[in-house]
Design an enzyme around this catalytic site. Structure first.
Site, PDB file in Angstrom:
ATOM      1  N   GLY A  10       6.639  -0.194  -4.991  1.00  0.00           N
ATOM      2  CA  GLY A  10       6.909  -1.619  -4.853  1.00  0.00           C
ATOM      3  C   GLY A  10       7.944  -2.082  -5.860  1.00  0.00           C
ATOM      4  N   ILE A  12       7.754  -4.155  -8.666  1.00  0.00           N
ATOM      5  CA  ILE A  12       7.393  -3.967 -10.075  1.00  0.00           C
ATOM      6  C   ILE A  12       6.947  -2.529 -10.325  1.00  0.00           C
ATOM      7  CG2 ILE A  12       5.856  -4.698 -11.940  1.00  0.00           C
ATOM      8  CD1 ILE A  12       5.759  -7.467 -10.667  1.00  0.00           C
ATOM      9  N   ASP A  31       1.368   4.617  -2.825  1.00  0.00           N
ATOM     10  CA  ASP A  31       1.864   3.441  -2.117  1.00  0.00           C
ATOM     11  C   ASP A  31       1.823   3.721  -0.622  1.00  0.00           C
ATOM     12  OD1 ASP A  31       3.628   1.246  -1.143  1.00  0.00           O
ATOM     13  OD2 ASP A  31       4.060   0.989  -3.277  1.00  0.00           O
ATOM     14  N   ALA A 117      -2.834  -5.500 -12.869  1.00  0.00           N
ATOM     15  CA  ALA A 117      -1.822  -6.537 -12.664  1.00  0.00           C
ATOM     16  C   ALA A 117      -2.468  -7.734 -11.987  1.00  0.00           C
ATOM     17  CB  ALA A 117      -0.678  -5.999 -11.811  1.00  0.00           C
ATOM     18  N   TYR A 149      -4.941 -15.474  -1.997  1.00  0.00           N
ATOM     19  CA  TYR A 149      -4.408 -14.525  -2.984  1.00  0.00           C
ATOM     20  C   TYR A 149      -4.934 -14.860  -4.373  1.00  0.00           C
ATOM     21  CZ  TYR A 149      -0.993 -11.842  -5.719  1.00  0.00           C
ATOM     22  OH  TYR A 149      -0.398 -10.982  -6.603  1.00  0.00           O
TER      23      TYR A 149
END
Length: 314
Positions: A10, A12, A31, A117, A149
């Protein structure tokens, strides 16, 4: 050291994987490429210390196998972006809650240090300036998809904290504020790449509401240096840390600045919130990253102009 980076292809995660390799570590990037991209890891994919695994954090057996083989985990995999959340709220919740629970409970059981994160989204509509780690969460109705989210990431933090307290698990939480830079896709509603993509095509820049919303953006290089500084610190376990930039702007001014920097003929059009089902915006969001700075001496150094120049140049 050998690390697992979930979401390692991704935006980051790929920068983090590259930074770990550059300092001599080995990396396994997990991923499923749902929001990540193989292009993000092209420049270091052939490094013998790098391994890419195309898989999902919902695969408990795979997650356990990978976590068993590393010294630590950076858990950065998530369903992100306003557009993705609005289009698939149930799938996003499953990834962000169930997937994260699988990663964290496995890491805690196997006693592997982890960084989780998290996001400035957990503060919701709180307009306190600046936001500290102790600021309250102010959310809209649970029937408004926009907040799924935020709710998912808050649950992730609660799970991490509970495992720290009950199992003595070494976990740190980093709350990222509007991280921006090369490799960030415009496909999921991220404002700066979305504006830049439109400006380069001389297409209208779509601003939600009246554009008076205020934001602070953080360069990906500053974010990665902060993440690694926190990881390397011998303190901070079980705690959350804000990580953000310093150069505040309105979204309307941001659009004007990008048009000027790209020498674009684009215009700005304003999209009423009423036309966006399930969406609410936040008038102002400004981070206080002093807790992280006091612990590690980290400091954001990139101005908004530098952030935009690097994003435009990609």
């Amino acid at each position: 050291m050998k690390y697992l980076v979930t979401g390692g292809a991704g935006f980051i995660g790929s920068h983090l994987s590259e930074a770990l390799l550059n300092r001599g570590d080995s990396v396994i990037a997990l991923d499923d490429l749902s929001t990540g991209s193989a292009e993000n890891i092209d420049s270091f994919r052939k490094d013998p210390r790098f391994t890419f695994v195309n898989g999902n954090i919902l695969d408990a057996q795979l997650v356990e196998q990978l976590i068993s083989s590393v010294d630590g985990i950076f858990h950065f995999a998530a369903a992100v972006g306003v557009q993705k959340i609005l289009k698939d709220p149930v799938g996003s919740l499953r990834t962000n809650v169930e997937g994260s629970e699988i990663v964290m409970t496995t890491a805690a059981r196997l006693k592997k240090p982890t960084m989780l994160a998290s996001t400035s989204e957990i503060y919701g509509k709180n307009t306190e300036v600046p936001l500290t780690e102790e600021s309250d969460r102010v959310l809209g109705s649970p029937l408004v998809t926009r907040w799924t989210y935020s709710e998912a990431k808050a649950l992730d933090e609660s799970i991490a904290r509970s495992l720290f307290e009950s199992e003595g698990w070494q976990v740190k939480i980093v709350r990222l504020f509007n991280t921006v830079g090369p490799r960030q896709s415009a496909a999921y509603g991220m404002v700066i790449p979305r504006f830049i993509e439109a400006a380069k095509k001389n297409a209208p820049l779509q601003v939600h509401g009246d554009g008076s919303q205020r934001r602070v953006f953080c360069h990906i290089a500053d974010a990665i240096s902060g993440i690694l500084s926190l990881w390397d610190s011998k303190a901070g376990f079980g705690e959350a840390f804000n990580l953000g930039g310093f150069d505040e702007t309105t979204i309307s001014d941001l659009a004007k600045r990008i048009i000027a920097k790209t020498d674009s003929s684009s215009t700005i059009i304003f999209i009423p919130y009423e036309s966006m089902s399930g969406f609410e915006d936040i008038p102002r969001r400004v981070p206080d990253s002093s807790k992280l700075s006091k612990l590690t001496s980290w400091k954001a150094t990139h101005s908004l102009d530098q952030i935009l120049d690097d994003a435009i140049a990609q």
